[in-house]
Scaffold this motif. Sequence first.
Motif, short mmCIF file in Angstrom:
data_model
loop_
_atom_site.label_atom_id
_atom_site.label_comp_id
_atom_site.label_asym_id
_atom_site.label_seq_id
_atom_site.Cartn_x
_atom_site.Cartn_y
_atom_site.Cartn_z
N SER A 36 0.84 -1.20 0.00
CA SER A 36 0.00 0.00 0.00
C SER A 36 0.87 1.25 0.00
N ALA A 139 -3.84 3.25 -2.44
CA ALA A 139 -3.47 2.55 -1.21
C ALA A 139 -4.61 1.66 -0.73
N ARG A 140 -5.83 2.20 -0.79
CA ARG A 140 -7.00 1.44 -0.36
C ARG A 140 -7.23 0.22 -1.25
N GLU A 143 -4.71 -2.48 -0.33
CA GLU A 143 -5.07 -3.13 0.92
C GLU A 143 -6.24 -4.09 0.73
#
Length: 203
Positions: A36, A139-140, A143
């Motif tokens: 991430s 990043a989300r 993840e």
Amino acid sequence: MGHGIGPDAGFIEGDNGMDGTGRNVMTRSALMLMQSTFARVACEQPSPQALHALRASVDQARALPADAAWDRKAAAHAEFHHLLAEATGASGYALIARSIGGSLREMITLAGPAAEDLIIASRRRMLRHLACRDADGAAREMEDHMTRLSRQVLVACIPQMRAGHGSPDPASLPARTRTGRCGVGQMTTGARSSFSHAPGAAS
């Protein structure tokens, strides 16, 4: 990052460290954090060359024939993560990505061919975030992707582990990988123990 990073890193759910064979292992949470971070930083100033390399990587993985050995496809899918780290422009991140490549390849290999659609879909979303410089979204997505991939590993491996499959003869591993069956024998001792005690894996 601790002592769980090495060129021959494996994938486990527990703590970073050494498995029973003396091989370095990495946790899912550590992999998720690193990936991430790569995604977020890569969004800051994505070069046209980096975006082209990432798109080409996805296309190359998709272009492999349907009957290609899954370990070959897994390696192709894992290459995207290496290129993502290189897209950050930070040589340190690229070095870390190469050192933990074994963990990612093992994770994708264990997830099996059933994970391919979710991998491709995630790659497409990631490319859109990178093109738009949406760091939070990238990043989300990473993840979420790592979480979905981990669940697929459990789906692929837990039934066989419950059934008491031990380590198969090494000669049988390539065939098991090609057919998409969970390569339980390829997992570290720590991995088998951790997956056995993972949520939803109770006997």
